[in-house]
Scaffold this active site. Sequence first.
Site, PDB file in Angstrom:
ATOM      1  N   ALA A  74       0.868  -1.124  -0.077  1.00  0.00           N
ATOM      2  CA  ALA A  74      -0.101  -0.442   0.212  1.00  0.00           C
ATOM      3  C   ALA A  74       0.828   1.067   0.317  1.00  0.00           C
ATOM      4  O   ALA A  74       0.654   2.005  -0.675  1.00  0.00           O
ATOM      5  CB  ALA A  74      -1.246  -0.167   1.397  1.00  0.00           C
ATOM      6  N   ASN A 155      -6.370   2.955  10.344  1.00  0.00           N
ATOM      7  CA  ASN A 155      -5.779   1.704  11.205  1.00  0.00           C
ATOM      8  C   ASN A 155      -5.695   2.170  12.495  1.00  0.00           C
ATOM      9  O   ASN A 155      -5.087   0.990  13.541  1.00  0.00           O
ATOM     10  CB  ASN A 155      -4.000   1.537  10.472  1.00  0.00           C
ATOM     11  CG  ASN A 155      -3.631   3.141  10.273  1.00  0.00           C
ATOM     12  OD1 ASN A 155      -4.270   4.064   9.330  1.00  0.00           O
ATOM     13  ND2 ASN A 155      -2.593   3.308  10.894  1.00  0.00           N
ATOM     14  N   GLN A 183      -6.479  -0.950   5.189  1.00  0.00           N
ATOM     15  CA  GLN A 183      -7.350  -1.675   6.424  1.00  0.00           C
ATOM     16  C   GLN A 183      -8.572  -2.261   5.790  1.00  0.00           C
ATOM     17  O   GLN A 183      -8.817  -3.017   7.324  1.00  0.00           O
ATOM     18  CB  GLN A 183      -7.195  -0.314   7.124  1.00  0.00           C
ATOM     19  CG  GLN A 183      -5.741   0.213   7.630  1.00  0.00           C
ATOM     20  CD  GLN A 183      -5.292  -1.550   8.709  1.00  0.00           C
ATOM     21  OE1 GLN A 183      -6.536  -2.677   8.687  1.00  0.00           O
ATOM     22  NE2 GLN A 183      -3.575  -1.084   8.959  1.00  0.00           N
ATOM     23  N   SER A 203      -3.215  -3.757   0.376  1.00  0.00           N
ATOM     24  CA  SER A 203      -1.983  -4.652   1.400  1.00  0.00           C
ATOM     25  C   SER A 203      -2.236  -5.937   1.500  1.00  0.00           C
ATOM     26  O   SER A 203      -2.442  -5.616   1.408  1.00  0.00           O
ATOM     27  CB  SER A 203      -1.066  -3.940   1.929  1.00  0.00           C
ATOM     28  OG  SER A 203       0.255  -3.916   2.533  1.00  0.00           O
ATOM     29  N   HIS A 205      -0.264  -8.484   3.130  1.00  0.00           N
ATOM     30  CA  HIS A 205      -0.444  -8.832   4.469  1.00  0.00           C
ATOM     31  C   HIS A 205      -1.329  -8.330   5.194  1.00  0.00           C
ATOM     32  O   HIS A 205      -0.699  -9.001   6.205  1.00  0.00           O
ATOM     33  CB  HIS A 205       1.669  -8.436   5.120  1.00  0.00           C
ATOM     34  CG  HIS A 205       1.210  -6.404   5.579  1.00  0.00           C
ATOM     35  ND1 HIS A 205       1.388  -6.537   6.205  1.00  0.00           N
ATOM     36  CD2 HIS A 205       1.839  -5.631   4.296  1.00  0.00           C
ATOM     37  CE1 HIS A 205       1.757  -4.982   6.296  1.00  0.00           C
ATOM     38  NE2 HIS A 205       1.783  -4.520   5.382  1.00  0.00           N
ATOM     39  N   THR A 244      10.112  -6.891 -12.878  1.00  0.00           N
ATOM     40  CA  THR A 244       9.967  -8.721 -13.007  1.00  0.00           C
ATOM     41  C   THR A 244       9.119  -8.706 -11.674  1.00  0.00           C
ATOM     42  O   THR A 244       9.146  -8.308 -10.110  1.00  0.00           O
ATOM     43  CB  THR A 244      11.133  -9.655 -12.163  1.00  0.00           C
ATOM     44  OG1 THR A 244      11.814  -9.593 -13.901  1.00  0.00           O
ATOM     45  CG2 THR A 244      10.767 -10.403 -12.909  1.00  0.00           C
ATOM     46  N   CYS A 330       3.316   1.212  12.047  1.00  0.00           N
ATOM     47  CA  CYS A 330       4.041   1.823  10.696  1.00  0.00           C
ATOM     48  C   CYS A 330       4.708   3.363  11.544  1.00  0.00           C
ATOM     49  O   CYS A 330       6.239   3.989  10.704  1.00  0.00           O
ATOM     50  CB  CYS A 330       3.358   2.827  10.249  1.00  0.00           C
ATOM     51  SG  CYS A 330       2.185   1.218   9.611  1.00  0.00           S
TER      52      CYS A 330
HETATM   53  N1  PMP Z   1      -2.335   2.627   4.725  1.00  0.00           N
HETATM   54  C1  PMP Z   1      -2.490   1.840   5.790  1.00  0.00           C
HETATM   55  C2  PMP Z   1      -3.829   1.994   6.809  1.00  0.00           C
HETATM   56  C3  PMP Z   1      -2.005   0.982   6.950  1.00  0.00           C
HETATM   57  O1  PMP Z   1      -1.946   0.192   8.164  1.00  0.00           O
HETATM   58  C4  PMP Z   1      -0.678   0.865   6.449  1.00  0.00           C
HETATM   59  C5  PMP Z   1       0.366  -0.407   6.956  1.00  0.00           C
HETATM   60  N2  PMP Z   1      -0.108   0.029   8.040  1.00  0.00           N
HETATM   61  C6  PMP Z   1      -0.819   0.936   4.820  1.00  0.00           C
HETATM   62  C7  PMP Z   1      -0.967   1.999   4.135  1.00  0.00           C
HETATM   63  C8  PMP Z   1       1.100   0.675   4.558  1.00  0.00           C
HETATM   64  O2  PMP Z   1       0.906  -0.650   3.950  1.00  0.00           O
HETATM   65  P1  PMP Z   1       2.486  -1.409   3.789  1.00  0.00           P
HETATM   66  O3  PMP Z   1       2.879  -1.144   4.749  1.00  0.00           O
HETATM   67  O4  PMP Z   1       1.719  -2.710   2.971  1.00  0.00           O
HETATM   68  O5  PMP Z   1       3.544  -0.920   2.302  1.00  0.00           O
END
Ligand code: PMP
Length: 385
Positions: A74, A155, A183, A203, A205, A244, A330
Amino acid sequence: MTQAEIYLDSNATTPCDPRVLEAMLPFFAQIYGNPANGLHRQGRLAAQHVEEARTWVARLLGALPAEIIFTAGATESNNLAIQGLAGAAVERGRKRIVTSAVEHKSVLLPCQKLAAEGFEVIVLPVDARGIVSLDAAEEAINDATLLVSVQAANNEVGSLQPVAEISEIAHRHGAIVHCDAAQAAGKVSINIDEWGVDLLSLSAHKLYGPKGVGALYVRGGRGALPLKPLFVGGGQERGLRPGTLNVPAIVGFGKACEICLEQVDQEAMRLSTLRDDFERQLLDKAGTIRINGDRERRLPNTSSITFPGVDADALLLNVPHLMLGTGSACTSGTIEPSHVLQAMGISRQDASNTVRVSLGRFNTAEELAVAAESLAEAYHSLQQV
Ligand code: PMP
């Protein structure tokens, strides 16, 4: 006796679903071709599986496969959407970007960068629930607006934004709409047409897929929007994201989307019941705590809790068996209390007394009962210090 660890930080990241891991494994050493090499079987097989994954990602959104561009997550998708559109400002004669105060840094910082380059960036306030004010959006979005970027779900507190209403205002003024749905995806169902957005970030994960892979949805596919790549190279992903492709991760992302599509409503119901029971138990036992955000308009798995008078870091040290977030993972590492909580009018002090509990697919009612009990106990003992 040490207590079993309990993971309650699913908004930071989720483990791979075992079905996702199983789907990925053949793509490391058995099907290892480069999907750009259509001349041999290995390349063709890899390409076939990438396209199948693209279909699942598209289905999760109600989009078309050609509208999905694979990225590294993301952060990259948000940067591609925002910085990638900046070049269109001159040709469209529009230099205003509208975003919100509760966005992730991967939206706020590209906007700040563009502000330093001469764009006019308007940051919309949120109310005490963490929800963007539509009146403020109505006032800020005008015919000079190039882009409106508002997240689907927050988030930290889980607040759900009025994305469809904001899209409607933006489109009335001819602006492009981007939505960071990192999210929301997998936790609530998404229908791109109902939301009306033009660009949307995902994203893997955050939805039980692997780390380091994500997607940008581009309405109408490349060419429909004046989007420029962040870097140039081999021309993959219709030239929007050369390099790639990470085939195992993309296959895992596709599988993760397939699973979410199948069970999102059911999982949302299970998690919101678990979350609400957990909050009730904690309120019962801990008394003076506060739950932040709107009780209804939030993600089903998220609970943001202020423990007045007790530092969140100290609280977490007292519950070492619980894996929780304070603010956003983050931005942790920085001492600044969460910009999201502060934007909601929560004091710096209360923000630093706040813990985020985010549930996931593998949590059980027993785990949450232990979490409520442990947090209440730690809170009482720290209040006495
Ligand atoms: N946007 C939001 C709302 C998120 O919570 C996060 C991850 N905490 C991200 C973007 C960034 O995602 P990524 O770390 O997978 O790049």
